[in-house]
Design a protein around this motif. Structure first.
Motif, PDB file in Angstrom:
ATOM      1  N   GLU A  26      25.035   5.708  41.084  1.00 64.17           N
ATOM      2  CA  GLU A  26      25.734   5.578  42.359  1.00 64.17           C
ATOM      3  C   GLU A  26      25.973   6.950  42.995  1.00 64.17           C
ATOM      4  OE1 GLU A  26      29.274   3.343  41.726  1.00 64.17           O
ATOM      5  OE2 GLU A  26      28.212   1.492  41.189  1.00 64.17           O
ATOM      6  N   GLU A  27      26.191   7.948  42.155  1.00 64.57           N
ATOM      7  CA  GLU A  27      26.435   9.300  42.656  1.00 64.57           C
ATOM      8  C   GLU A  27      25.190   9.896  43.300  1.00 64.57           C
ATOM      9  OE1 GLU A  27      27.439  13.728  40.795  1.00 64.57           O
ATOM     10  OE2 GLU A  27      27.807  11.919  39.601  1.00 64.57           O
ATOM     11  N   TYR A  28      24.025   9.607  42.729  1.00 60.90           N
ATOM     12  CA  TYR A  28      22.784  10.231  43.192  1.00 60.90           C
ATOM     13  C   TYR A  28      22.029   9.400  44.218  1.00 60.90           C
ATOM     14  CZ  TYR A  28      22.829  14.111  39.883  1.00 60.90           C
ATOM     15  OH  TYR A  28      23.148  15.266  39.205  1.00 60.90           O
ATOM     16  N   ILE A  29      22.259   8.093  44.250  1.00 65.01           N
ATOM     17  CA  ILE A  29      21.449   7.213  45.107  1.00 65.01           C
ATOM     18  C   ILE A  29      22.371   6.383  45.991  1.00 65.01           C
ATOM     19  CG2 ILE A  29      19.639   5.450  45.132  1.00 65.01           C
ATOM     20  CD1 ILE A  29      19.116   6.248  42.159  1.00 65.01           C
ATOM     21  N   ASP A  30      22.262   6.588  47.303  1.00 69.19           N
ATOM     22  CA  ASP A  30      23.147   5.864  48.215  1.00 69.19           C
ATOM     23  C   ASP A  30      22.548   4.545  48.703  1.00 69.19           C
ATOM     24  OD1 ASP A  30      21.171   6.848  49.823  1.00 69.19           O
ATOM     25  OD2 ASP A  30      22.481   8.102  51.067  1.00 69.19           O
ATOM     26  N   ASP A  31      21.249   4.363  48.535  1.00 66.66           N
ATOM     27  CA  ASP A  31      20.595   3.135  48.972  1.00 66.66           C
ATOM     28  C   ASP A  31      20.731   2.071  47.890  1.00 66.66           C
ATOM     29  OD1 ASP A  31      18.479   1.825  50.891  1.00 66.66           O
ATOM     30  OD2 ASP A  31      17.745   1.504  48.850  1.00 66.66           O
ATOM     31  N   PRO A  32      21.303   0.896  48.194  1.00 65.07           N
ATOM     32  CA  PRO A  32      21.551  -0.116  47.155  1.00 65.07           C
ATOM     33  C   PRO A  32      20.275  -0.654  46.502  1.00 65.07           C
ATOM     34  CG  PRO A  32      22.014  -0.999  49.353  1.00 65.07           C
ATOM     35  CD  PRO A  32      21.824   0.463  49.508  1.00 65.07           C
ATOM     36  N   VAL A  33      19.222  -0.838  47.301  1.00 60.74           N
ATOM     37  CA  VAL A  33      17.966  -1.329  46.717  1.00 60.74           C
ATOM     38  C   VAL A  33      17.343  -0.259  45.826  1.00 60.74           C
ATOM     39  CG1 VAL A  33      15.645  -2.176  47.199  1.00 60.74           C
ATOM     40  CG2 VAL A  33      17.564  -2.911  48.627  1.00 60.74           C
ATOM     41  N   GLY A  34      17.289   0.966  46.334  1.00 59.85           N
ATOM     42  CA  GLY A  34      16.759   2.061  45.530  1.00 59.85           C
ATOM     43  C   GLY A  34      17.543   2.241  44.247  1.00 59.85           C
ATOM     44  N   ARG A  35      18.868   2.066  44.334  1.00 61.13           N
ATOM     45  CA  ARG A  35      19.708   2.203  43.147  1.00 61.13           C
ATOM     46  C   ARG A  35      19.396   1.130  42.121  1.00 61.13           C
ATOM     47  NH1 ARG A  35      24.197   3.143  45.599  1.00 61.13           N
ATOM     48  NH2 ARG A  35      24.971   1.012  45.720  1.00 61.13           N
ATOM     49  N   ARG A  36      19.159  -0.087  42.562  1.00 60.43           N
ATOM     50  CA  ARG A  36      18.831  -1.168  41.634  1.00 60.43           C
ATOM     51  C   ARG A  36      17.482  -0.924  40.969  1.00 60.43           C
ATOM     52  NH1 ARG A  36      21.600  -5.943  41.675  1.00 60.43           N
ATOM     53  NH2 ARG A  36      19.748  -7.078  41.000  1.00 60.43           N
ATOM     54  N   VAL A  37      16.504  -0.481  41.750  1.00 58.65           N
ATOM     55  CA  VAL A  37      15.170  -0.222  41.199  1.00 58.65           C
ATOM     56  C   VAL A  37      15.230   0.895  40.157  1.00 58.65           C
ATOM     57  CG1 VAL A  37      12.855   0.615  41.722  1.00 58.65           C
ATOM     58  CG2 VAL A  37      13.938  -1.050  43.241  1.00 58.65           C
ATOM     59  N   LEU A  38      15.872   2.002  40.512  1.00 54.55           N
ATOM     60  CA  LEU A  38      15.914   3.134  39.598  1.00 54.55           C
ATOM     61  C   LEU A  38      16.789   2.863  38.381  1.00 54.55           C
ATOM     62  CD1 LEU A  38      14.427   4.517  41.885  1.00 54.55           C
ATOM     63  CD2 LEU A  38      15.804   6.553  41.452  1.00 54.55           C
ATOM     64  N   SER A  39      17.847   2.100  38.581  1.00 52.24           N
ATOM     65  CA  SER A  39      18.693   1.743  37.441  1.00 52.24           C
ATOM     66  C   SER A  39      17.918   0.878  36.460  1.00 52.24           C
ATOM     67  CB  SER A  39      19.945   1.010  37.926  1.00 52.24           C
ATOM     68  OG  SER A  39      20.750   0.624  36.831  1.00 52.24           O
ATOM     69  N   ARG A  40      17.155  -0.066  36.994  1.00 56.71           N
ATOM     70  CA  ARG A  40      16.351  -0.940  36.124  1.00 56.71           C
ATOM     71  C   ARG A  40      15.300  -0.145  35.369  1.00 56.71           C
ATOM     72  NH1 ARG A  40      11.496  -3.129  37.031  1.00 56.71           N
ATOM     73  NH2 ARG A  40      11.583  -2.774  39.289  1.00 56.71           N
ATOM     74  N   LEU A  41      14.551   0.697  36.075  1.00 60.34           N
ATOM     75  CA  LEU A  41      13.482   1.456  35.426  1.00 60.34           C
ATOM     76  C   LEU A  41      14.035   2.564  34.531  1.00 60.34           C
ATOM     77  CD1 LEU A  41      10.938   1.796  38.387  1.00 60.34           C
ATOM     78  CD2 LEU A  41      10.798   0.256  36.430  1.00 60.34           C
ATOM     79  N   GLY A  42      15.068   3.230  35.005  1.00 58.59           N
ATOM     80  CA  GLY A  42      15.621   4.339  34.233  1.00 58.59           C
ATOM     81  C   GLY A  42      16.300   3.916  32.956  1.00 58.59           C
ATOM     82  N   ASN A  43      16.785   2.672  32.912  1.00 57.60           N
ATOM     83  CA  ASN A  43      17.453   2.164  31.717  1.00 57.60           C
ATOM     84  C   ASN A  43      16.506   1.387  30.803  1.00 57.60           C
ATOM     85  OD1 ASN A  43      20.181   3.065  32.093  1.00 57.60           O
ATOM     86  ND2 ASN A  43      20.375   1.589  33.754  1.00 57.60           N
ATOM     87  N   ASP A  44      15.255   1.275  31.206  1.00 56.76           N
ATOM     88  CA  ASP A  44      14.258   0.569  30.401  1.00 56.76           C
ATOM     89  C   ASP A  44      13.644   1.558  29.415  1.00 56.76           C
ATOM     90  OD1 ASP A  44      12.010  -0.683  29.344  1.00 56.76           O
ATOM     91  OD2 ASP A  44      11.477  -1.664  31.225  1.00 56.76           O
ATOM     92  N   ILE A  45      13.953   1.426  28.124  1.00 57.85           N
ATOM     93  CA  ILE A  45      13.482   2.399  27.141  1.00 57.85           C
ATOM     94  C   ILE A  45      11.967   2.435  27.054  1.00 57.85           C
ATOM     95  CG2 ILE A  45      13.621   0.766  25.206  1.00 57.85           C
ATOM     96  CD1 ILE A  45      14.438   3.159  23.440  1.00 57.85           C
ATOM     97  N   VAL A  46      11.302   1.302  27.307  1.00 59.93           N
ATOM     98  CA  VAL A  46       9.840   1.266  27.255  1.00 59.93           C
ATOM     99  C   VAL A  46       9.255   2.069  28.404  1.00 59.93           C
ATOM    100  CG1 VAL A  46       7.795  -0.210  27.374  1.00 59.93           C
ATOM    101  CG2 VAL A  46       9.797  -0.956  26.067  1.00 59.93           C
ATOM    102  N   PHE A  47       9.682   1.770  29.629  1.00 59.24           N
ATOM    103  CA  PHE A  47       9.150   2.477  30.796  1.00 59.24           C
ATOM    104  C   PHE A  47       9.483   3.957  30.735  1.00 59.24           C
ATOM    105  CE2 PHE A  47       9.547   4.139  35.110  1.00 59.24           C
ATOM    106  CZ  PHE A  47       8.291   3.845  35.608  1.00 59.24           C
ATOM    107  N   ARG A  48      10.729   4.279  30.435  1.00 60.24           N
ATOM    108  CA  ARG A  48      11.126   5.690  30.432  1.00 60.24           C
ATOM    109  C   ARG A  48      10.370   6.471  29.360  1.00 60.24           C
ATOM    110  NH1 ARG A  48      17.169   8.415  30.375  1.00 60.24           N
ATOM    111  NH2 ARG A  48      16.447  10.547  30.004  1.00 60.24           N
TER     112      ARG A  48
END
Length: 205
Positions: A26-48
């Protein structure tokens, strides 16, 4: 074996860690859709973990266990060709065809997305993150680290099977490679190079 009454210690630890990660996004991304996408990918241990292998040439030992179990990486033995560890037998990893397909699937349609570029840039902000269990690397990353005598990296590299240190002697040796020098060598092991990338080592142990 003694078992006490149920308590909320682990539940609270997980809840607070999850909340802290959400707060950072939330601190780094102000766009709600972008935040959801990056949160999903960034928290995915396989993708990361796959992204770290592609961009940084290494990922965590725990990430490697997940990737290897899913056939997302291939492991191959080799002997180091140069440096003080010449002849040392190591096991390097590469993203497999299945792993490349997974990366493509997750990023398809987002190739021109600012937010995906932002996430990839976040991975370029470090060379590796050692959570206390070490890191596993590609052959190119390992051999380059040996070539430039990067002891801070080498002492953290572990065997993909079992987690034993590949270069345990490195813990008793002195010498330091600067982040700038490590970054300048990234053309040998990274799919993305450039003067702005960082090669900092993040130790969470």
């Amino acid at each position: 074996m003694l078992t006490e009454r149920p308590n909320d210690m682990l539940i609270e630890a997980d809840r607070r860690a999850h909340r802290a990660r959400l707060d950072v996004f939330e601190e780094y991304i102000d766009d709600p859709v972008g935040r959801r996408v990056l949160s999903r990918l960034g928290n995915d241990i396989v993708f990361r973990s796959l992204l770290e292998l592609e961009l940084n040439g290494c990922t965590s030992f725990r990430g490697t266990q997940v990737l290897n179990a899913g056939g997302l990486v291939t492991l191959s033995a080799f002997k180091v060709r140069a440096g003080r560890f010449r002849g040392r037998e190591c096991l390097g990893q590469q993203v497999s065809e299945v792993g490349r397909d997974f990366l493509f699937y997750e990023q398809e349609g987002l190739e021109d997305s600012h937010w995906l570029g932002y996430l990839r840039g976040s991975v370029l902000a470090y060379a590796c993150i050692d959570d206390g269990h070490g890191v596993c690397a590609t052959r190119e990353f390992l051999e380059t680290s040996v070539e430039i005598d990067d002891l801070e990296i080498l002492k953290r590299c572990v065997h993909p099977y079992g987690g034993a240190y590949l270069f345990p002697e490195a813990w008793g040796l002195s010498g330091k490679v600067s982040d700038k020098s490590r970054a300048s060598a990234s053309k040998w092991w990274s799919a993305t190079t450039g003067p702005e990338r960082s090669s900092a080592i993040v130790a969470l142990d």
